[in-house]
Design a protein around this motif. Sequence first.
Motif, PDB file in Angstrom:
ATOM      1  N   GLY A 253     -75.613  90.707  73.663  1.00 22.65           N
ATOM      2  CA  GLY A 253     -76.797  90.229  72.955  1.00 22.65           C
ATOM      3  C   GLY A 253     -76.603  88.819  72.447  1.00 22.65           C
ATOM      4  O   GLY A 253     -75.492  88.277  72.446  1.00 22.65           O
ATOM      5  N   SER A 254     -77.675  88.220  72.002  1.00 23.32           N
ATOM      6  CA  SER A 254     -77.612  86.847  71.516  1.00 23.32           C
ATOM      7  C   SER A 254     -76.613  86.701  70.379  1.00 23.32           C
ATOM      8  O   SER A 254     -76.569  87.510  69.453  1.00 23.32           O
ATOM      9  CB  SER A 254     -78.997  86.405  71.024  1.00 23.32           C
ATOM     10  OG  SER A 254     -78.914  85.142  70.400  1.00 23.32           O
ATOM     11  N   GLY A 255     -75.828  85.644  70.465  1.00 25.27           N
ATOM     12  CA  GLY A 255     -74.898  85.346  69.387  1.00 25.27           C
ATOM     13  C   GLY A 255     -75.614  84.848  68.148  1.00 25.27           C
ATOM     14  O   GLY A 255     -75.053  84.861  67.049  1.00 25.27           O
ATOM     15  N   ASN A 256     -76.856  84.436  68.309  1.00 32.16           N
ATOM     16  CA  ASN A 256     -77.602  83.863  67.182  1.00 32.16           C
ATOM     17  C   ASN A 256     -78.000  84.893  66.134  1.00 32.16           C
ATOM     18  O   ASN A 256     -78.392  84.513  65.025  1.00 32.16           O
ATOM     19  CB  ASN A 256     -78.855  83.153  67.688  1.00 32.16           C
ATOM     20  CG  ASN A 256     -78.525  81.942  68.540  1.00 32.16           C
ATOM     21  OD1 ASN A 256     -77.495  81.310  68.340  1.00 32.16           O
ATOM     22  ND2 ASN A 256     -79.389  81.623  69.496  1.00 32.16           N
ATOM     23  N   ILE A 257     -77.921  86.179  66.462  1.00 28.77           N
ATOM     24  CA  ILE A 257     -78.293  87.184  65.477  1.00 28.77           C
ATOM     25  C   ILE A 257     -77.088  87.669  64.667  1.00 28.77           C
ATOM     26  O   ILE A 257     -77.238  88.475  63.747  1.00 28.77           O
ATOM     27  CB  ILE A 257     -79.023  88.384  66.114  1.00 28.77           C
ATOM     28  CG1 ILE A 257     -78.125  89.107  67.122  1.00 28.77           C
ATOM     29  CG2 ILE A 257     -80.311  87.934  66.775  1.00 28.77           C
ATOM     30  CD1 ILE A 257     -78.754  90.384  67.663  1.00 28.77           C
ATOM     31  N   ILE A 258     -75.899  87.207  65.013  1.00 34.65           N
ATOM     32  CA  ILE A 258     -74.725  87.502  64.192  1.00 34.65           C
ATOM     33  C   ILE A 258     -74.776  86.603  62.967  1.00 34.65           C
ATOM     34  O   ILE A 258     -74.942  85.382  63.089  1.00 34.65           O
ATOM     35  CB  ILE A 258     -73.423  87.297  64.985  1.00 34.65           C
ATOM     36  CG1 ILE A 258     -73.284  88.392  66.047  1.00 34.65           C
ATOM     37  CG2 ILE A 258     -72.214  87.292  64.050  1.00 34.65           C
ATOM     38  CD1 ILE A 258     -72.069  88.264  66.922  1.00 34.65           C
ATOM     39  N   CYS A 259     -74.657  87.194  61.808  1.00 40.52           N
ATOM     40  CA  CYS A 259     -74.783  86.419  60.573  1.00 40.52           C
ATOM     41  C   CYS A 259     -73.886  87.007  59.487  1.00 40.52           C
ATOM     42  O   CYS A 259     -73.240  88.028  59.682  1.00 40.52           O
ATOM     43  CB  CYS A 259     -76.240  86.391  60.104  1.00 40.52           C
ATOM     44  SG  CYS A 259     -76.890  88.029  59.666  1.00 40.52           S
ATOM     45  N   THR A 260     -73.858  86.346  58.346  1.00 43.49           N
ATOM     46  CA  THR A 260     -73.122  86.820  57.180  1.00 43.49           C
ATOM     47  C   THR A 260     -74.119  87.156  56.084  1.00 43.49           C
ATOM     48  O   THR A 260     -74.984  86.339  55.755  1.00 43.49           O
ATOM     49  CB  THR A 260     -72.148  85.752  56.673  1.00 43.49           C
ATOM     50  OG1 THR A 260     -71.219  85.425  57.717  1.00 43.49           O
ATOM     51  CG2 THR A 260     -71.380  86.248  55.457  1.00 43.49           C
ATOM     52  N   ARG A 261     -74.010  88.354  55.534  1.00 42.35           N
ATOM     53  CA  ARG A 261     -74.895  88.771  54.446  1.00 42.35           C
ATOM     54  C   ARG A 261     -74.065  89.090  53.201  1.00 42.35           C
ATOM     55  O   ARG A 261     -72.997  89.699  53.306  1.00 42.35           O
ATOM     56  CB  ARG A 261     -75.688  90.016  54.847  1.00 42.35           C
ATOM     57  CG  ARG A 261     -76.751  89.756  55.914  1.00 42.35           C
ATOM     58  CD  ARG A 261     -77.342  91.063  56.410  1.00 42.35           C
ATOM     59  NE  ARG A 261     -76.399  91.769  57.261  1.00 42.35           N
ATOM     60  CZ  ARG A 261     -76.387  93.087  57.432  1.00 42.35           C
ATOM     61  NH1 ARG A 261     -77.263  93.842  56.784  1.00 42.35           N
ATOM     62  NH2 ARG A 261     -75.523  93.661  58.231  1.00 42.35           N
ATOM     63  N   LYS A 262     -74.553  88.695  52.069  1.00 37.59           N
ATOM     64  CA  LYS A 262     -73.913  89.046  50.801  1.00 37.59           C
ATOM     65  C   LYS A 262     -74.551  90.329  50.299  1.00 37.59           C
ATOM     66  O   LYS A 262     -75.724  90.358  49.950  1.00 37.59           O
ATOM     67  CB  LYS A 262     -74.084  87.913  49.787  1.00 37.59           C
ATOM     68  CG  LYS A 262     -73.335  88.151  48.484  1.00 37.59           C
ATOM     69  CD  LYS A 262     -73.418  86.929  47.575  1.00 37.59           C
ATOM     70  CE  LYS A 262     -72.599  87.154  46.305  1.00 37.59           C
ATOM     71  NZ  LYS A 262     -72.610  85.955  45.416  1.00 37.59           N
ATOM     72  N   ILE A 263     -73.747  91.401  50.271  1.00 39.75           N
ATOM     73  CA  ILE A 263     -74.275  92.715  49.910  1.00 39.75           C
ATOM     74  C   ILE A 263     -74.244  92.923  48.393  1.00 39.75           C
ATOM     75  O   ILE A 263     -75.220  93.366  47.794  1.00 39.75           O
ATOM     76  CB  ILE A 263     -73.482  93.832  50.609  1.00 39.75           C
ATOM     77  CG1 ILE A 263     -73.427  93.570  52.133  1.00 39.75           C
ATOM     78  CG2 ILE A 263     -74.106  95.193  50.313  1.00 39.75           C
ATOM     79  CD1 ILE A 263     -74.774  93.476  52.808  1.00 39.75           C
ATOM     80  N   THR A 264     -73.119  92.621  47.794  1.00 37.14           N
ATOM     81  CA  THR A 264     -72.978  92.656  46.337  1.00 37.14           C
ATOM     82  C   THR A 264     -72.201  91.413  45.920  1.00 37.14           C
ATOM     83  O   THR A 264     -71.853  90.575  46.756  1.00 37.14           O
ATOM     84  CB  THR A 264     -72.234  93.919  45.859  1.00 37.14           C
ATOM     85  OG1 THR A 264     -70.881  93.878  46.328  1.00 37.14           O
ATOM     86  CG2 THR A 264     -72.907  95.189  46.365  1.00 37.14           C
ATOM     87  N   GLU A 265     -71.897  91.303  44.661  1.00 42.53           N
ATOM     88  CA  GLU A 265     -71.227  90.120  44.134  1.00 42.53           C
ATOM     89  C   GLU A 265     -69.916  89.822  44.854  1.00 42.53           C
ATOM     90  O   GLU A 265     -69.562  88.674  45.074  1.00 42.53           O
ATOM     91  CB  GLU A 265     -70.956  90.300  42.630  1.00 42.53           C
ATOM     92  CG  GLU A 265     -70.456  89.040  41.942  1.00 42.53           C
ATOM     93  CD  GLU A 265     -71.504  87.936  41.915  1.00 42.53           C
ATOM     94  OE1 GLU A 265     -71.107  86.762  41.832  1.00 42.53           O
ATOM     95  OE2 GLU A 265     -72.710  88.253  41.975  1.00 42.53           O
TER      96      GLU A 265
END
Length: 211
Positions: A155-167
Amino acid sequence: MIPTKADMYKALEERHGKELQKKFASASVAVCGLGGLGSHIAFALARAGIGRLLLIDFDRVDITNLNRQQYKADQIGLDKTEALKENLKEAAPYVQIKTYCKKLTEKNIPELLDEADIICEAFDDPECKAVLTDTVLNRMKGKYLVAASGMAGLGSGNIICTRKITENFYLCGDGVSEVSEETGLFSARVMLCAAHQAHIVLRILAGEHDA
């Protein structure tokens, strides 16, 4: 000829700045799982001048690892901890490395990971992921955890991301694609996710806490 420690540190200072490199050099980061994610995370952090790495895995290098992991063909059969340590020392000879060739459990995680400022989860087994995540977040308050979910397939590499879930909890990947009979792991996409994990580690150390 291998450069001196002073020369290598000076070169890193010129790239990153003195104050930031000082933060990197004084940091201790644990990489839990040394496969496609973990081996690339470790290389990125070692090259950035992270002072101390804790490398944890109970597996050995297999021929099926070579398509996406930072090992060499002549290391097949070696413990991943020792093989990766050897390879990292070729690239970053002065990084301090501590290895644990054992499986992390709810019981030993707090002790083995206590000295780490930031913990990277890089397992491919859902149960191991869950145990590490639950233990760190619930029993090791103040520790940063950088985990991964979803990097399989083409799949596209552009949908890989970093999300901050908690602090103190960050999650990298697309959050969707899992390994199956139809969907395998490909080096480039796994490396993208590993790069996200390594990069958020560096951002945290730099005092940048947004994803």
